[in-house]
Design an enzyme around this catalytic site. Sequence first.
Site, PDB file in Angstrom:
ATOM      1  N   LYS A 198     -15.794  -9.972   7.266  1.00 33.18           N
ATOM      2  CA  LYS A 198     -14.733 -10.716   6.927  1.00 33.18           C
ATOM      3  C   LYS A 198     -15.049 -12.104   6.461  1.00 33.18           C
ATOM      4  O   LYS A 198     -14.569 -12.747   5.648  1.00 33.18           O
ATOM      5  CB  LYS A 198     -13.746 -11.042   7.864  1.00 33.18           C
TER       6      LYS A 198
ATOM      7  N   GLU B  60       2.148   1.708  -3.443  1.00 27.93           N
ATOM      8  CA  GLU B  60       1.069   2.005  -4.209  1.00 27.93           C
ATOM      9  C   GLU B  60       0.633   3.590  -3.949  1.00 27.93           C
ATOM     10  O   GLU B  60       0.820   4.365  -4.989  1.00 27.93           O
ATOM     11  CB  GLU B  60      -0.165   1.380  -3.904  1.00 27.93           C
TER      12      GLU B  60
ATOM     13  N   CYS C 238     -11.514  -1.770  13.979  1.00 27.77           N
ATOM     14  CA  CYS C 238     -11.707  -3.169  14.153  1.00 27.77           C
ATOM     15  C   CYS C 238     -11.865  -3.696  15.773  1.00 27.77           C
ATOM     16  O   CYS C 238     -12.643  -4.524  15.920  1.00 27.77           O
ATOM     17  CB  CYS C 238     -10.888  -4.248  13.564  1.00 27.77           C
TER      18      CYS C 238
ATOM     19  N   GLU D 121     -16.017 -11.321   2.889  1.00 27.84           N
ATOM     20  CA  GLU D 121     -14.774 -10.817   2.237  1.00 27.84           C
ATOM     21  C   GLU D 121     -14.219 -12.257   1.286  1.00 27.84           C
ATOM     22  O   GLU D 121     -13.652 -12.155   0.330  1.00 27.84           O
ATOM     23  CB  GLU D 121     -13.625 -10.271   3.004  1.00 27.84           C
TER      24      GLU D 121
ATOM     25  N   GLU E 214     -13.617 -13.611  -7.496  1.00 32.56           N
ATOM     26  CA  GLU E 214     -12.477 -14.712  -7.580  1.00 32.56           C
ATOM     27  C   GLU E 214     -11.299 -14.195  -7.229  1.00 32.56           C
ATOM     28  O   GLU E 214     -10.422 -14.994  -7.114  1.00 32.56           O
ATOM     29  CB  GLU E 214     -12.684 -15.165  -9.386  1.00 32.56           C
TER      30      GLU E 214
ATOM     31  N   CYS F 140      -8.614  -1.981   3.362  1.00 34.83           N
ATOM     32  CA  CYS F 140      -8.389  -3.327   4.100  1.00 34.83           C
ATOM     33  C   CYS F 140      -9.982  -3.677   5.000  1.00 34.83           C
ATOM     34  O   CYS F 140      -9.872  -4.888   5.507  1.00 34.83           O
ATOM     35  CB  CYS F 140      -7.167  -3.580   5.230  1.00 34.83           C
TER      36      CYS F 140
ATOM     37  N   SER G 275      -7.436   1.899  -2.987  1.00 33.06           N
ATOM     38  CA  SER G 275      -6.144   1.040  -3.107  1.00 33.06           C
ATOM     39  C   SER G 275      -6.577  -0.293  -3.506  1.00 33.06           C
ATOM     40  O   SER G 275      -7.570  -0.735  -3.384  1.00 33.06           O
ATOM     41  CB  SER G 275      -5.602   0.870  -1.693  1.00 33.06           C
TER      42      SER G 275
ATOM     43  N   GLU H  50       0.689  -1.209   0.071  1.00 33.65           N
ATOM     44  CA  GLU H  50      -0.094   0.119   0.051  1.00 33.65           C
ATOM     45  C   GLU H  50       0.802   1.305  -0.131  1.00 33.65           C
ATOM     46  O   GLU H  50       0.639   2.245  -0.533  1.00 33.65           O
ATOM     47  CB  GLU H  50      -0.874   0.002   1.174  1.00 33.65           C
TER      48      GLU H  50
HETATM   49  S1  SF4 Z   1     -14.152  -4.776  11.980  1.00 33.97           S
HETATM   50 FE1  SF4 Z   1     -15.275  -3.313  11.310  1.00 33.97          FE
HETATM   51  S2  SF4 Z   1     -13.705  -1.727  10.678  1.00 33.97           S
HETATM   52 FE2  SF4 Z   1     -12.800  -3.630  11.064  1.00 33.97          FE
HETATM   53  S3  SF4 Z   1     -12.736  -4.724   8.892  1.00 33.97           S
HETATM   54 FE3  SF4 Z   1     -14.425  -5.229   9.977  1.00 33.97          FE
HETATM   55  S4  SF4 Z   1     -16.246  -3.978   9.319  1.00 33.97           S
HETATM   56 FE4  SF4 Z   1     -14.220  -2.992   8.875  1.00 33.97          FE
END
Ligand code: SF4
Lengths: 589, 164
Positions: free
Chosen positions: A356, A279, A507, A359, A364, A297, A317, A276
């Site tokens: 996540k 970049e 997070c 995610e 792909e 992220c 990014s 990053e």
């Molecule tokens: S915990 Fe919240 S801030 Fe962290 S990656 Fe997940 S959604 Fe985003």
Amino acid sequence: MVKLKIDNYDVEVTAGTSILEAARSVHIEIPTLCKHPDVDATAGCGICIVKVNGRIMRSCCTPVAEGMEVITSDAELVDVRRTVLKLILSNHPNACLTCIRSGHCELQDLANTFGIKDAPLPNLTKRWPIDDSTKALVLDSSKCILCGRCVEVCQNQQNVWALGYQNRGLATRISPANGINLADSPCIKCGQCSAHCPTGAIVEYDETQKVWDMLNDKDTYTVVQIAPAVRVAIGEEFGFDFGENLTGKTYAALRRMGFNRIFDTNFGADLTIIEEATEFVRRFTQEPETLPMFTSCCPAWVDMLEKYHHDMISHFSTCKSPQSMVGAMAKTYYADKMGLDAAKIKVVSVMPCTAKKWEIVRSEDMSSSGFQDVDVSITTRELARMIKQAGIDFRTLPEEEADNPLGEYSGAGTIFGATGGVMTAALRTAYYYITGQELGELNFSEIEGLEGVKEATVDIAGKKIKIAVAHGTGNIEKVLNTIRQAKENGEELPYHFVEVMACRGGCIAGGGQPRVMLPGQPKPRGITDDIRRKRAQGLFDEDLHAKNRLSHHNKSIQTLYEEYIGKPNGEKAHHLLHTHYTARERYKK
Amino acid sequence: MGDTSVATQVATKWRKKRGSLIMALHEIQDVKGYVPWEDALEVAKTMNIPLARIYEVLTFYNFFKLEAPGRAVISVCTGTACYLKGNDKVLEEFKKELGINEGESTSDHSFHLQCVRCVGCCGLAPVCVVNGKTYGRVTISDVHNIIDEWRRKIEEEDKELAHG
Ligand code: SF4
Ligand code: SF4
Ligand code: SF4
Ligand code: FES
Ligand code: FES
């Protein structure tokens, strides 16, 4: 200042303070259900009643007044509170035994506190279909007490507007528009609704059994990684204080559960920073039209960008998140190095985050190794559940180390879990890339803390780099609009580099973090700014005392580039460590 | 997808005025008889109001209809008395005969099936109401006749319209 008496104690607070908060200042706890410190009171539940000069009123939404005399508890008030609880219980399934939230449920706690012994009859609970369509969260409306916290959070704090009230009166229900599934709505899976729900109505999509199955399969080589924010929160599930850093114990527990290799997402965070920062320097020096650059992220933020702000895609990014990078590296670099068959490797990630889970199947690009790079993503809450199931005494467990090479990390990787952390980590490395020298002061105090949008200007070799840090997706629109306006009018850019995390505080306060009630825990219940600060402190402290605080000095990362990836942002990096974005509709269909 | 030009027009007209969401939805229903999902989406885009908010309004007022109503609305009472007298079985029979679930309409929009709470004639339980006409002590075998009776009415209406 306003003077009043609460239960005969003299209290002096600023005008506008609610009776509820004023009472807290003199160590009196008034029960609440709908009110949460992060959101405005919907004043719907009525459990917080007190007597003001003899009249019964709701303390969460009544401001103090000069000379008020407040009684917070007497026989009559307790009686009314019991009635309120019984009414709620008559509309609530008797499901505590099998409810994921049991033990940490605010409704259960109040029912116990007020000695509700038998559930009132008849039970009128409406059964709604359970919505697990996102495979990240589970919404079970029959456990909903209509406190409205999730709606406030989703609409105002997050500005996503996935949830709303449907119908009215007895038929009222919390759901996306017209009762459609969350997966067909604009929901970004941030899980903030779940972090604020007092009951078991919105919880994580539990995938612990999937992980056990992998661990029990002798032919599978299991690899696990833990996110930065997990280490400073998991202890809460085992009676440790908020923010205590328990990295070593967590590694030890994972090893006992049977994982073949214990890696750390912090390694991935360092790797993300290399990509990053490279970049950013490229965009800053060669492609100014693609500035400002946004961090990528946070998957909930990615989801929001794709649905709400696709005009900004070129500013995003292209770096994958740390969890995805570790997954890709485990199934390529590590597999090669150890002579393992990538098809037999399963990667589990432990995240503070419900988004996540989405995610890992986002596109792909998430299968860049030829296999799905991360196989299962579980939340901190799920890991705690597994540790308990395994009979591991977490409290007394000796600390252990992670495995190499995907386990080494710098302090910069650690602070990824808190708002301001990613930006700080990136600037440390970008500074080095531009100047060839290390920064003197490694922290940027202007971008730490819980202010919704934080700004600073950093001088790098005579160039002024303007940065912004936003958290809580409700704070992002302002930032975006200033950028849009400047671009439209051909004015100087307000920012060059913007960090975004979907959850307030970052997070550390993600939708998958513990929501426990510690014995003697100061109320209010649930995630508060006080807890956010303590968890963030836990991460920043580790960074402060780390031997290495710079991603580019991580030896294992240096070796990784020498042995495998080659150049940052190079061809191999692009294939394995970067991704693409596409504009998507907010509503499917 | 249905034609949403009415929604576009109406929403554009009301866009600039604060608090005019209800008026816009009202106008759409006036034209179409209900507010289709696509039209609500269109209003959301044009007036820049979150769809979740629009449905908060739409589902709050009984006035708004979210589906094209059937021409014969069959209301099966599921109040306590009717339920005890077996109206759940009657409901099942309606579902089977019409091939739809409660809350749905047949594809030709002739019939709409819904459940209602006590309609105030428990003495006649189990009770069904079709477009205001009350049927008491309904048995499973009545279901077919009730549907037939209304199908004939609808057909006659259609004929009259055609010759109109
Ligand atoms: S915990 Fe919240 S801030 Fe962290 S990656 Fe997940 S959604 Fe985003
Ligand atoms: S996960 Fe986030 S976006 Fe989805 S409903 Fe919950 S608060 Fe709203
Ligand atoms: S789902 Fe939870 S937070 Fe939302 S209204 Fe129901 S009880 Fe409250
Ligand atoms: S009304 Fe005050 S906490 Fe619910
Ligand atoms: S219960 Fe059906 S009419 Fe009263």
